[in-house]
Design a protein around this motif. Structure first.
Motif, PDB file in Angstrom:
ATOM      1  N   THR A 125     190.788  62.469 -30.026  1.00 40.72           N
ATOM      2  CA  THR A 125     190.970  62.840 -31.438  1.00 40.72           C
ATOM      3  C   THR A 125     189.638  63.243 -32.048  1.00 40.72           C
ATOM      4  OG1 THR A 125     192.757  61.218 -31.554  1.00 40.72           O
ATOM      5  CG2 THR A 125     191.915  62.056 -33.635  1.00 40.72           C
ATOM      6  N   THR A 131     193.877  72.320 -30.209  1.00 39.20           N
ATOM      7  CA  THR A 131     194.384  71.474 -29.129  1.00 39.20           C
ATOM      8  C   THR A 131     193.212  70.847 -28.375  1.00 39.20           C
ATOM      9  OG1 THR A 131     194.404  73.290 -27.534  1.00 39.20           O
ATOM     10  CG2 THR A 131     196.433  72.919 -28.817  1.00 39.20           C
ATOM     11  N   LEU A 132     193.513  69.796 -27.639  1.00 37.66           N
ATOM     12  CA  LEU A 132     192.493  69.130 -26.842  1.00 37.66           C
ATOM     13  C   LEU A 132     191.971  70.053 -25.742  1.00 37.66           C
ATOM     14  CD1 LEU A 132     190.853  66.618 -26.104  1.00 37.66           C
ATOM     15  CD2 LEU A 132     192.793  65.872 -24.718  1.00 37.66           C
ATOM     16  N   TYR A 158     188.717  66.709 -19.327  1.00 42.40           N
ATOM     17  CA  TYR A 158     189.938  66.768 -20.142  1.00 42.40           C
ATOM     18  C   TYR A 158     190.493  65.382 -20.418  1.00 42.40           C
ATOM     19  CZ  TYR A 158     194.557  68.411 -21.679  1.00 42.40           C
ATOM     20  OH  TYR A 158     195.696  68.654 -22.398  1.00 42.40           O
ATOM     21  N   CYS A 159     190.686  64.578 -19.384  1.00 47.65           N
ATOM     22  CA  CYS A 159     191.301  63.258 -19.592  1.00 47.65           C
ATOM     23  C   CYS A 159     190.268  62.136 -19.636  1.00 47.65           C
ATOM     24  CB  CYS A 159     192.329  62.969 -18.500  1.00 47.65           C
ATOM     25  SG  CYS A 159     191.611  62.591 -16.885  1.00 47.65           S
ATOM     26  N   ASP A 174     197.824  62.623 -18.332  1.00 43.97           N
ATOM     27  CA  ASP A 174     197.785  63.676 -19.333  1.00 43.97           C
ATOM     28  C   ASP A 174     197.409  63.051 -20.678  1.00 43.97           C
ATOM     29  OD1 ASP A 174     198.144  65.797 -21.023  1.00 43.97           O
ATOM     30  OD2 ASP A 174     200.108  66.360 -20.255  1.00 43.97           O
ATOM     31  N   THR A 186     197.462  64.157 -23.609  1.00 47.67           N
ATOM     32  CA  THR A 186     198.255  64.523 -24.782  1.00 47.67           C
ATOM     33  C   THR A 186     199.504  63.663 -24.922  1.00 47.67           C
ATOM     34  OG1 THR A 186     199.444  66.208 -23.522  1.00 47.67           O
ATOM     35  CG2 THR A 186     197.452  66.905 -24.698  1.00 47.67           C
ATOM     36  N   ARG A 187     199.740  62.777 -23.958  1.00 49.63           N
ATOM     37  CA  ARG A 187     200.897  61.868 -23.959  1.00 49.63           C
ATOM     38  C   ARG A 187     202.210  62.633 -24.139  1.00 49.63           C
ATOM     39  NH1 ARG A 187     199.040  56.605 -27.514  1.00 49.63           N
ATOM     40  NH2 ARG A 187     197.224  56.112 -26.305  1.00 49.63           N
ATOM     41  N   SER A 188     202.331  63.727 -23.444  1.00 45.48           N
ATOM     42  CA  SER A 188     203.543  64.528 -23.539  1.00 45.48           C
ATOM     43  C   SER A 188     204.702  63.829 -22.825  1.00 45.48           C
ATOM     44  CB  SER A 188     203.307  65.906 -22.933  1.00 45.48           C
ATOM     45  OG  SER A 188     202.707  65.780 -21.679  1.00 45.48           O
TER      46      SER A 188
END
Length: 197
Positions: free
Chosen positions: A9, A54-55, A113-114, A120, A122-124
């Motif tokens: 964030t 976006t991240l 990225y992570c 992931d 983004t917790r999709s």
């Protein structure tokens, strides 16, 4: 207490704040339409929209800015092009390219990225990604599309690699001693003095 997900964030917030301060929109403008290709009448002219909040985009622009020692605004077009062409998985290619084309071992290098969690960030959900119905059950993890879930534990993997290297070195020394013994025997046979008559 700052969690790993708070880092994501914060990364997005930092980048979007810089873009807003510079007057750069958070959605990339559409790319100019490509000329129709007469050899491929079925080619698509659909332009993938790029969301700069976006991240993935924030990670790409930060990686590029850090690597080139420039400000974020200088790398905006490059980050747009990367995500438009390759999507999130393009971050892995970018990371490799920034390491002069060498493959990146995410067990030793924290995934940009992570951040090394292997999932992931983004917790999709399965519905968001489009997982097959048989995978949509509890416990089905979505691995990071960049590092493919490599477990970032350099302290553990370093011990394992050192042990492998020690075994290889011991084997090489043993072979060298065997070859030295063989070379000595061959040398002594070849250089025996023939009795003079």
């Amino acid at each position: 207490m700052l969690t790993v997900f708070d880092q994501f964030t914060r990364c997005i917030t930092d980048v979007t704040t810089q873009l807003t301060a510079l007057g750069i929109p958070l959605t990339a403008p559409a790319a100019p339409p490509a000329d129709p290709d007469p050899t491929d009448p079925w080619a698509s002219s659909y332009d993938v929209p790029v969301d700069r909040s976006t991240l993935a985009w924030s990670t790409a622009v930060t990686m590029l800015a850090d690597h080139h020692h420039t400000s974020v605004d200088r790398q905006v077009p490059a980050a747009d092009a990367l995500l438009r062409e390759l999507g999130v998985r393009g971050l892995a290619q970018l990371h490799s390219d920034l390491h002069h084309g060498a493959p990146v071992d995410y067990r030793f290098t924290r995934c940009p990225y992570c951040s090394g969690i292997g999932e992931d960030p983004t917790r999709s959900t399965c519905e968001d990604i489009g997982c097959p119905p048989e995978y949509q059950f509890a416990g089905h993890d979505h691995i990071c599309p960049v590092c493919r879930g490599d477990d970032y534990q350099p302290q553990w993997f370093a011990e394992e690699h050192m042990q492998k290297l020690e075994d290889l070195l011991a084997g090489a020394i043993q072979k060298s001693e065997e070859h030295a013994s063989l070379r000595y025997r061959i040398w002594t046979r070849l250089h025996r003095r023939a009795p003079r008559s």
